[in-house]
Design a protein around this motif. Sequence first.
Motif, mmCIF file in Angstrom:
data_model
loop_
_atom_site.group_PDB
_atom_site.id
_atom_site.type_symbol
_atom_site.label_atom_id
_atom_site.label_comp_id
_atom_site.label_asym_id
_atom_site.label_seq_id
_atom_site.Cartn_x
_atom_site.Cartn_y
_atom_site.Cartn_z
ATOM 1 N N ASP A 50 91.807 44.763 2.431
ATOM 2 C CA ASP A 50 92.711 45.858 2.084
ATOM 3 C C ASP A 50 93.385 46.477 3.303
ATOM 4 O O ASP A 50 94.323 47.254 3.155
ATOM 5 C CB ASP A 50 92.006 46.928 1.249
ATOM 6 C CG ASP A 50 90.809 47.537 1.941
ATOM 7 O OD1 ASP A 50 90.520 47.172 3.099
ATOM 8 O OD2 ASP A 50 90.139 48.379 1.318
ATOM 9 N N HIS A 75 95.618 39.976 0.150
ATOM 10 C CA HIS A 75 95.665 41.387 0.532
ATOM 11 C C HIS A 75 95.824 42.279 -0.699
ATOM 12 O O HIS A 75 96.490 41.924 -1.660
ATOM 13 C CB HIS A 75 96.756 41.665 1.564
ATOM 14 C CG HIS A 75 98.142 41.352 1.103
ATOM 15 N ND1 HIS A 75 98.952 42.282 0.524
ATOM 16 C CD2 HIS A 75 98.846 40.197 1.143
ATOM 17 C CE1 HIS A 75 100.115 41.725 0.218
ATOM 18 N NE2 HIS A 75 100.068 40.464 0.581
ATOM 19 N N CYS A 76 95.183 43.442 -0.629
ATOM 20 C CA CYS A 76 95.198 44.395 -1.746
ATOM 21 C C CYS A 76 96.294 45.433 -1.607
ATOM 22 O O CYS A 76 96.549 46.188 -2.549
ATOM 23 C CB CYS A 76 93.847 45.111 -1.848
ATOM 24 S SG CYS A 76 92.477 43.993 -2.154
ATOM 25 N N ASN A 77 96.902 45.535 -0.458
ATOM 26 C CA ASN A 77 97.964 46.507 -0.206
ATOM 27 C C ASN A 77 99.185 45.776 0.334
ATOM 28 O O ASN A 77 99.172 44.560 0.485
ATOM 29 C CB ASN A 77 97.489 47.558 0.804
ATOM 30 C CG ASN A 77 96.332 48.372 0.280
ATOM 31 O OD1 ASN A 77 96.348 48.845 -0.843
ATOM 32 N ND2 ASN A 77 95.296 48.519 1.094
ATOM 33 N N LYS A 78 100.206 46.529 0.672
ATOM 34 C CA LYS A 78 101.400 45.904 1.253
ATOM 35 C C LYS A 78 101.075 45.381 2.643
ATOM 36 O O LYS A 78 100.282 45.952 3.376
ATOM 37 C CB LYS A 78 102.540 46.921 1.318
ATOM 38 C CG LYS A 78 103.065 47.282 -0.050
ATOM 39 C CD LYS A 78 104.301 48.125 0.045
ATOM 40 C CE LYS A 78 104.794 48.403 -1.362
ATOM 41 N NZ LYS A 78 106.050 49.109 -1.356
ATOM 42 N N LEU A 79 101.725 44.276 2.978
ATOM 43 C CA LEU A 79 101.509 43.619 4.256
ATOM 44 C C LEU A 79 102.858 43.472 4.948
ATOM 45 O O LEU A 79 103.815 43.004 4.329
ATOM 46 C CB LEU A 79 100.882 42.246 3.997
ATOM 47 C CG LEU A 79 100.252 41.508 5.155
ATOM 48 C CD1 LEU A 79 99.057 42.283 5.710
ATOM 49 C CD2 LEU A 79 99.796 40.134 4.702
ATOM 50 N N THR A 80 102.927 43.858 6.198
ATOM 51 C CA THR A 80 104.188 43.733 6.926
ATOM 52 C C THR A 80 104.416 42.270 7.305
ATOM 53 O O THR A 80 103.463 41.491 7.420
ATOM 54 C CB THR A 80 104.183 44.574 8.220
ATOM 55 O OG1 THR A 80 103.252 44.002 9.147
ATOM 56 C CG2 THR A 80 103.828 46.035 7.939
ATOM 57 N N GLY A 97 99.255 38.303 -2.498
ATOM 58 C CA GLY A 97 99.094 39.735 -2.674
ATOM 59 C C GLY A 97 98.471 40.073 -4.015
ATOM 60 O O GLY A 97 98.771 39.426 -5.016
ATOM 61 N N LEU A 99 98.954 43.003 -5.370
ATOM 62 C CA LEU A 99 99.731 44.105 -5.928
ATOM 63 C C LEU A 99 100.081 43.852 -7.389
ATOM 64 O O LEU A 99 100.053 44.739 -8.215
ATOM 65 C CB LEU A 99 100.994 44.346 -5.100
ATOM 66 C CG LEU A 99 100.741 44.772 -3.649
ATOM 67 C CD1 LEU A 99 102.051 44.876 -2.895
ATOM 68 C CD2 LEU A 99 99.988 46.080 -3.597
ATOM 69 N N ASN A 100 100.415 42.621 -7.714
ATOM 70 C CA ASN A 100 100.659 42.230 -9.100
ATOM 71 C C ASN A 100 99.543 41.262 -9.468
ATOM 72 O O ASN A 100 99.705 40.056 -9.429
ATOM 73 C CB ASN A 100 102.027 41.559 -9.249
ATOM 74 C CG ASN A 100 102.295 41.153 -10.681
ATOM 75 O OD1 ASN A 100 101.548 41.506 -11.593
ATOM 76 N ND2 ASN A 100 103.351 40.395 -10.874
#
Length: 166
Positions: A50, A75-80, A97, A99-100
Amino acid sequence: MALTIWVRFLIAQEQQITAAKIVTELTQRGINIHSVESGITDGVGLVVFDQFSEELIKLISNESRHYKNRLLAIHCNKLTPDHARSLMQSGATDILGLLNSDSIIDEILARILRWEAVDNLLESPYVKSNLIGESPTWKNVLRQLVEVSHFTDAPVLIQGESGTGK
């Protein structure tokens, strides 16, 4: 499907339900799962995280064994984009991701099955007799080449100095 993978979670307590769901659904679909703590970290691995950190980069570098193992970073969050590039450069084979997360299990399985198909092609007698080499870096290049040539219609251009064995 008798595939075995290992899983490592680097997530906060509130994400534990997501972690349990991933393990349960993969197990229900016939995937055998080992935790990193079991000591089995060869082959395909999932790292669910995360937060991007140096610890994560070191873990991916160590567990990918410099591209010997296939490693899917989730990843559980946004990633740059810079963080994604760092993950790939440290040895992650792919990044997904959460996220969805409605289709995450299907996406994980699709990656694993595709990697298995690529590895089976690399083990074919034709490839083994024509493309010689065992180093993890060479195998990583061959995996990429086989994946592009088998699963896309994209042309492949191999460049290099004359006499280098292209």
